[in-house]
Design an enzyme around this catalytic site. Structure first.
Site, PDB file in Angstrom:
ATOM      1  N   ASP A  33     -10.953   2.203   3.912  1.00  0.00           N
ATOM      2  CA  ASP A  33     -11.472   0.912   3.447  1.00  0.00           C
ATOM      3  C   ASP A  33     -12.943   0.986   3.016  1.00  0.00           C
ATOM      4  O   ASP A  33     -13.419   0.121   2.297  1.00  0.00           O
ATOM      5  CB  ASP A  33     -11.416  -0.123   4.585  1.00  0.00           C
ATOM      6  CG  ASP A  33     -10.075  -0.838   4.674  1.00  0.00           C
ATOM      7  OD1 ASP A  33      -9.438  -1.040   3.631  1.00  0.00           O
ATOM      8  OD2 ASP A  33      -9.694  -1.219   5.795  1.00  0.00           O
ATOM      9  N   GLN A  57      -4.924  -2.587   9.518  1.00  0.00           N
ATOM     10  CA  GLN A  57      -4.774  -3.862   8.829  1.00  0.00           C
ATOM     11  C   GLN A  57      -5.421  -4.979   9.647  1.00  0.00           C
ATOM     12  O   GLN A  57      -5.149  -5.126  10.837  1.00  0.00           O
ATOM     13  CB  GLN A  57      -3.287  -4.142   8.580  1.00  0.00           C
ATOM     14  CG  GLN A  57      -2.997  -5.401   7.801  1.00  0.00           C
ATOM     15  CD  GLN A  57      -3.417  -5.333   6.332  1.00  0.00           C
ATOM     16  OE1 GLN A  57      -3.587  -4.251   5.774  1.00  0.00           O
ATOM     17  NE2 GLN A  57      -3.591  -6.475   5.715  1.00  0.00           N
ATOM     18  N   LYS A 117       0.833  -1.204   0.000  1.00  0.00           N
ATOM     19  CA  LYS A 117       0.000   0.000   0.000  1.00  0.00           C
ATOM     20  C   LYS A 117       0.868   1.254   0.000  1.00  0.00           C
ATOM     21  O   LYS A 117       0.555   2.249  -0.667  1.00  0.00           O
ATOM     22  CB  LYS A 117      -0.951  -0.008   1.198  1.00  0.00           C
ATOM     23  CG  LYS A 117      -2.113  -0.969   0.981  1.00  0.00           C
ATOM     24  CD  LYS A 117      -2.832  -1.373   2.248  1.00  0.00           C
ATOM     25  CE  LYS A 117      -3.743  -2.564   1.907  1.00  0.00           C
ATOM     26  NZ  LYS A 117      -4.339  -3.215   3.063  1.00  0.00           N
TER      27      LYS A 117
HETATM   28  N1  LIG Z   1      -8.073  -3.169   6.752  1.00  0.00           N
HETATM   29  C1  LIG Z   1      -7.796  -4.007   5.752  1.00  0.00           C
HETATM   30  N2  LIG Z   1      -8.057  -3.626   4.474  1.00  0.00           N
HETATM   31  C2  LIG Z   1      -7.789  -4.465   3.415  1.00  0.00           C
HETATM   32  O1  LIG Z   1      -8.041  -4.106   2.244  1.00  0.00           O
HETATM   33  C3  LIG Z   1      -7.208  -5.749   3.688  1.00  0.00           C
HETATM   34  C4  LIG Z   1      -6.946  -6.083   5.050  1.00  0.00           C
HETATM   35  N3  LIG Z   1      -7.266  -5.200   6.037  1.00  0.00           N
HETATM   36  N4  LIG Z   1      -6.413  -7.281   5.360  1.00  0.00           N
HETATM   37  C5  LIG Z   1      -5.985  -8.217   4.330  1.00  0.00           C
HETATM   38  C6  LIG Z   1      -6.786  -8.074   3.051  1.00  0.00           C
HETATM   39  C7  LIG Z   1      -6.136  -8.665   1.811  1.00  0.00           C
HETATM   40  N5  LIG Z   1      -6.082  -7.598   0.821  1.00  0.00           N
HETATM   41  C8  LIG Z   1      -5.497  -7.699  -0.442  1.00  0.00           C
HETATM   42  C9  LIG Z   1      -5.429  -6.647  -1.326  1.00  0.00           C
HETATM   43  C10 LIG Z   1      -4.778  -6.765  -2.538  1.00  0.00           C
HETATM   44  C11 LIG Z   1      -4.173  -7.941  -2.909  1.00  0.00           C
HETATM   45  C12 LIG Z   1      -3.425  -8.018  -4.191  1.00  0.00           C
HETATM   46  O2  LIG Z   1      -3.162  -7.012  -4.824  1.00  0.00           O
HETATM   47  N6  LIG Z   1      -3.011  -9.230  -4.624  1.00  0.00           N
HETATM   48  C13 LIG Z   1      -2.224  -9.401  -5.830  1.00  0.00           C
HETATM   49  C14 LIG Z   1      -1.051 -10.328  -5.639  1.00  0.00           C
HETATM   50  C15 LIG Z   1      -1.118 -11.204  -4.396  1.00  0.00           C
HETATM   51  C16 LIG Z   1       0.026 -12.187  -4.199  1.00  0.00           C
HETATM   52  O3  LIG Z   1       0.766 -12.510  -5.147  1.00  0.00           O
HETATM   53  O4  LIG Z   1       0.151 -12.635  -3.025  1.00  0.00           O
HETATM   54  C17 LIG Z   1      -3.107  -9.906  -6.951  1.00  0.00           C
HETATM   55  O5  LIG Z   1      -4.229 -10.332  -6.686  1.00  0.00           O
HETATM   56  O6  LIG Z   1      -2.674  -9.834  -8.100  1.00  0.00           O
HETATM   57  C18 LIG Z   1      -4.260  -9.016  -2.061  1.00  0.00           C
HETATM   58  C19 LIG Z   1      -4.922  -8.901  -0.853  1.00  0.00           C
HETATM   59  C20 LIG Z   1      -6.513  -6.449   1.411  1.00  0.00           C
HETATM   60  N7  LIG Z   1      -6.908  -6.654   2.681  1.00  0.00           N
END
Ligand SMILES: Nc1nc(=O)c2c([nH]1)NC[C@@H]1CN(c3ccc(C(=O)N[C@@H](CCC(=O)O)C(=O)O)cc3)C=[N+]21
Length: 284
Positions: A120, A97, A53
């Site tokens: 969020d 988070q 982020k």
């Molecule tokens: N307060 C809070 N807000 C969140 O938005 C939040 C959170 N907590 N806790 C965890 C989850 C998980 N999450 C992701 C966001 C983007 C990808 C992302 O960009 N993934 C890439 C690559 C992932 C990889 O290779 O591991 C993709 O899909 O291409 C993944 C997971 C947001 N979260």
């Protein structure tokens, strides 16, 4: 037939360059948007997401405010950081988070957040505003899905949408977004208690799979030409396994890869929420 790709990575890059221009315009007015993150404990996955982020912020010119607490932090310690960010004028918005380490109660922390600083879009006030049709931050993953469909020319107006999963971050909130007059879709929310998932899936023009069950959506249940969004994140031998069976790509008209689909869009929408909050406050 092979489905066309809903390319989240490329679309997120395009959105980030548009946001960079809006950030530059804000800076010309003396406003620098800032994203805060609160990371508690040392889960490597959470740290990786939070670092991502801040990398995104650097790309578009948003300032980063990083707060870290050890896994031994008390409820009071975490709540004090939230109070501090609420009061910090450099912080346009922030995220805590999730999940928090065991022993900490997340709901009182989230409720303590200033709803106008909710990046969020998942604060009770933000979800209430969405239900009531009041302007405010919107949940990042649902917003990312709408943007991804829109920018690939997939018709949402009048579409039959089937959502699988009732989690707050995706399933629960996307119906509120897609049934607004501006989106105008018909939404069916399926979950583990749904008796015949295939029955619902077979009539869907758009499928949003957010159940966290590997390969739950099978090719024989998908209507030919449908748009299928794979939001599921399960891990097997270090690799991401989505909720959509790979064979669906032979039936669907559109499919979002995973990784490279909805994930990058979620991150871009977090930045979008910060820029919009800064613009709202600057009266742009
Ligand atoms: N307060 C809070 N807000 C969140 O938005 C939040 C959170 N907590 N806790 C965890 C989850 C998980 N999450 C992701 C966001 C983007 C990808 C992302 O960009 N993934 C890439 C690559 C992932 C990889 O290779 O591991 C993709 O899909 O291409 C993944 C997971 C947001 N979260």
């Amino acid at each position: 037939m092979t489905a066309q790709i809903l390319d989240g990575k490329a679309t997120a890059a395009a959105i980030k360059s548009e946001l960079a221009a809006r950030v530059a315009a804000l800076k010309a007015k003396g406003v620098t948007p800032g994203l805060g993150t609160v990371l508690v404990g040392d889960d490597p996955g959470s740290r990786w997401y939070v670092n991502g982020k801040h990398r995104d912020c650097a790309e578009v010119g948003i300032a980063s405010i990083q707060r870290e607490l050890p896994a031994t932090a008390t409820q009071e310690d975490v709540e004090n950081v939230v109070r501090e960010l609420n009061a910090d004028p450099a912080c346009t918005g922030y995220i805590v988070q999730l999940p928090l380490p065991k022993g900490l109660d997340q709901n009182p922390v989230l409720e303590l957040m200033d709803p106008d600083k909710d990046a969020d879009g998942l604060h009770p006030t933000s979800l209430g505003r969405l239900a009531l049709g009041i302007e405010g931050p919107l949940p990042c993953t649902p917003l990312g899905i709408v943007e991804l469909l829109r920018r690939h020319g997939v018709e949402i107006n009048g579409a039959e949408v089937v959502v699988i999963g009732r989690g707050v971050t995706v399933g629960r909130s996307i119906g509120l977004l897609l049934t607004r007059r501006s989106e105008n879709a018909t939404v069916t929310l399926c979950h583990t208690g749904t008796r015949d998932l295939g029955y619902h899936l077979r009539k869907a023009d758009i499928v949003v799979a957010a159940a966290g069950v590997p390969h739950l959506v099978k090719p024989e249940d998908v209507k030919p030409g449908a748009a299928v969004l794979d939001v599921g994140v399960s891990r097997s031998e270090g690799k991401i396994v989505g909720d959509v069976h790979p064979g669906v790509a032979e039936v669907a008209g559109w499919i979002s890869p995973n990784p490279g689909g909805v994930g990058p869009m979620t991150r871009a929408m977090l930045l979008n929420n910060i820029v919009e909050a800064a613009e709202r406050r600057a009266g742009v």
